[in-house]
Design a protein around this motif. Structure first.
Motif, short mmCIF file in Angstrom:
data_model
loop_
_atom_site.label_atom_id
_atom_site.label_comp_id
_atom_site.label_asym_id
_atom_site.label_seq_id
_atom_site.Cartn_x
_atom_site.Cartn_y
_atom_site.Cartn_z
N ASP A 362 0.82 -1.21 0.00
CA ASP A 362 0.00 0.00 0.00
C ASP A 362 0.86 1.27 0.00
O ASP A 362 0.41 2.33 -0.43
N THR A 363 2.11 1.15 0.47
CA THR A 363 3.00 2.31 0.54
C THR A 363 3.57 2.68 -0.83
O THR A 363 3.83 3.84 -1.12
N HIS A 364 3.80 1.68 -1.67
CA HIS A 364 4.31 1.84 -3.03
C HIS A 364 5.76 2.32 -3.03
O HIS A 364 6.66 1.59 -3.41
N GLN A 365 6.03 3.57 -2.64
CA GLN A 365 7.40 4.09 -2.58
C GLN A 365 7.65 4.65 -1.18
O GLN A 365 6.85 5.42 -0.66
N GLY A 366 8.78 4.26 -0.58
CA GLY A 366 9.08 4.75 0.76
C GLY A 366 10.34 4.13 1.32
O GLY A 366 11.22 3.66 0.59
N LEU A 367 10.42 4.09 2.65
CA LEU A 367 11.59 3.59 3.35
C LEU A 367 11.13 2.62 4.43
O LEU A 367 10.20 2.90 5.18
N TYR A 368 11.80 1.46 4.50
CA TYR A 368 11.52 0.46 5.54
C TYR A 368 12.70 0.45 6.50
O TYR A 368 13.81 0.08 6.12
N VAL A 369 12.49 0.87 7.75
CA VAL A 369 13.56 1.06 8.71
C VAL A 369 13.69 -0.16 9.62
O VAL A 369 12.72 -0.60 10.23
N THR A 370 14.92 -0.69 9.71
CA THR A 370 15.19 -1.84 10.57
C THR A 370 16.18 -1.51 11.69
O THR A 370 16.39 -2.33 12.58
N GLU A 371 16.80 -0.33 11.63
CA GLU A 371 17.72 0.07 12.69
C GLU A 371 17.71 1.58 12.84
O GLU A 371 17.67 2.30 11.85
N LEU A 372 17.73 2.04 14.10
CA LEU A 372 17.81 3.46 14.40
C LEU A 372 19.05 3.72 15.25
O LEU A 372 19.44 2.88 16.06
N ILE A 373 19.65 4.87 15.07
CA ILE A 373 20.90 5.22 15.74
C ILE A 373 20.71 6.53 16.50
O ILE A 373 20.10 7.47 15.99
N GLY A 374 21.25 6.59 17.72
CA GLY A 374 21.19 7.83 18.49
C GLY A 374 19.92 7.93 19.32
O GLY A 374 19.03 7.08 19.29
N HIS A 375 19.83 9.02 20.07
CA HIS A 375 18.70 9.25 20.98
C HIS A 375 18.04 10.58 20.66
O HIS A 375 17.82 11.41 21.53
N GLY A 376 17.70 10.78 19.41
CA GLY A 376 17.21 12.07 18.96
C GLY A 376 15.72 12.27 19.09
O GLY A 376 15.08 12.79 18.17
N ALA A 377 15.13 11.86 20.22
CA ALA A 377 13.72 12.12 20.48
C ALA A 377 13.61 13.06 21.67
O ALA A 377 13.97 12.69 22.79
N ASN A 378 13.14 14.28 21.45
CA ASN A 378 13.03 15.29 22.49
C ASN A 378 11.59 15.30 23.01
O ASN A 378 10.68 15.79 22.34
#
Length: 445
Positions: A362-378
């Motif tokens: 359903d997304t057609h074009q996009g990004l599938y994330v399997t790893e995140l780096i850092g603590h950039g959530a404020n």
């Protein structure tokens, strides 16, 4: 209740009585116990073994609206510990919200929620499992090295007594297996891992399956490119989805609300997720990792709805934050030996209607994330910026691997744009399925 538990509960009650004699108006005493064993291997050889046990006691006393907590090991002198705690409380600043939990809310019984498995795997068997995991991972074509494999087993427990009459104990076991390997050579190297963690030994995934999955994940990441810079949909796999929901839980934690350090501090009753999405917190589920028969203050928490049909419905509250907010505790106090703070239990996100594959198509074009780096959530502002890697979604299919990219947005907007799949796993305390965020800023090539 075994003899050792009875002795430690008796010690907690003796601490409370010693506190009363020393001048405390009220008090509670906690004993936090744990025991663990672990073994790790790398390239077929034992790298580390460890065995540990601990029992720490903490006495919290109240003198008027002044309080203090002292902690020590279980061999501490009860009278001296109580005298020290009361002396510290008398010179502490007053806290208008300090105090024990409302006695009317204390748990009347401590149900068995099937949280403890007394299995004690033999050391030789733990070593064999670690070696089998690593061997299975290294057997995957393209895997070139190992970061190691590990197995652990243990338990933790909380014993709590209060001067208002509560007395209870809880014990939780834990077993885990994990493997991490490297695929490729030189600058092409990629690392990934797999793991399983359960309360009951028989529920663990087979070591060979964990090792094979770790190897396949690492190989799948070889030769990554860069994602195109722009704004487009981003899908988080379940590992990343659980962390993303964790940001919401942090933002509705009563301590953050009382301090006014959450971007959702004024959002009660407002839409924070799409209509149709609900999130519950359920502490009394049997055989589930986030369950607890009573909280860190002796309250038996009931199931609560955190988000109902997209609207924020509840904070996570212990007694102190509840008083500060003019509310009643909902039994979400989490306790270490010396501190208490609100926390979630079993968080369950209502599933969507699409499977993960359908969500990707359903997304057609996009990004599938399997790893995140850092603590950039404020959590104060809601600003979100993380390093990421994963795969492009091209024509509704998982495509080429990508790495060294940054994804960004604001959590308030991202939460309102989320679409959930239907693959939540109950082996985790946060049951969050694969999710899609409709539009994020992606910085790549």
């Amino acid at each position: 209740m075994d003899e050792q538990t009875e002795k430690l509960l008796d010690m907690a009650e003796r601490l409370i009585e010693a506190g009363r004699r020393a001048g405390a108006d009220s008090s509670d005493a906690a004993v936090v116990r744990s025991a663990s064993r672990s073994v790790s291997v790398r390239l077929g050889a034992v790298e580390e073994t460890d065995s540990a046990e601990s029992a720490d006691v903490a006495l919290r006393v109240f003198v008027g609206k002044r309080s203090a907590t002292v902690s020590a090991d279980a061999s501490a002198d009860v009278e001296r510990l109580a005298e020290r705690a009361v002396a510290m409380a008398r010179v502490s600043p007053e806290d208008p919200f300090a105090g024990l939990a409302d006695p009317a809310l204390l748990a009347k019984d401590v149900p068995d929620l099937d949280l403890f498995d007394g299995t004690e795997p033999a050391s030789d068997a733990m070593l064999a499992d670690a070696l089998a995991m690593e061997e299975a991972a290294l057997a995957v074509s393209g895997v070139t090295n190992s970061n190691g494999a590990g197995v652990s087993a243990g338990w933790s427990g909380l014993l709590l007594a209060t001067s208002t009459g509560f007395r209870g104990s809880q014990k939780r076991s834990g077993f885990s297996r994990s493997a991490s390997v490297i695929a490729g050579e030189g600058t092409r190297m990629q690392r990934d891992y797999d793991f399983d963690s359960r309360m009951h030994f028989a529920d663990l995934n087979a070591p060979e399956a964990i090792g094979r999955a770790a190897g396949e994940r690492a190989v799948r990441r070889l030769d990554p490119g860069k994602a195109p810079t722009g704004r487009y949909p981003v899908i988080f796999d379940p590992r990343m989805a659980r962390g993303f929901i964790g940001h919401l839980l942090g933002a509705i934690n009563g301590a953050s609300i009382a301090r006014k350090t959450s971007f959702l501090k004024d959002a009660m009753g407002q839409m924070v997720l799409p209509a149709g999405v609900s999130i519950t917190d359920e502490p009394m589920l049997r055989h589930r990792p986030g369950s607890r028969p009573f909280d860190g203050e002796g309250l038996q928490g009931k199931a609560i709805t955190l988000v109902e049909d997209g609207r924020l419905a509840s904070w996570l509250l212990d007694s102190a934050t509840a008083r500060e907010l003019g509310l009643e505790s909902n039994g979400r106090a989490s306790r270490s030996a010396s501190s208490i703070s609100p926390s979630s239990t079993n968080v369950i996100v209502s599933p969507g209607v699409m499977s993960p594959d359908e969500l990707i198509r359903d997304t057609h074009q996009g990004l599938y994330v399997t790893e995140l780096i850092g603590h950039g959530a404020n959590i104060v502002t809601g600003d979100y910026s993380r390093g990421a890697s994963g795969f492009l979604i091209e024509n509704g299919q998982i495509g080429a691997p990508v790495a060294e990219i940054t994804i960004a947005g604001n959590l308030r907007d991202l939460f309102r744009s989320v679409t959930f799949a239907n693959d939540g796993e109950t082996r985790f305390s946060i049951v969050a399925p694969t999710l899609r965020l409709e539009s994020m800023t992606v910085a790549g090539r």
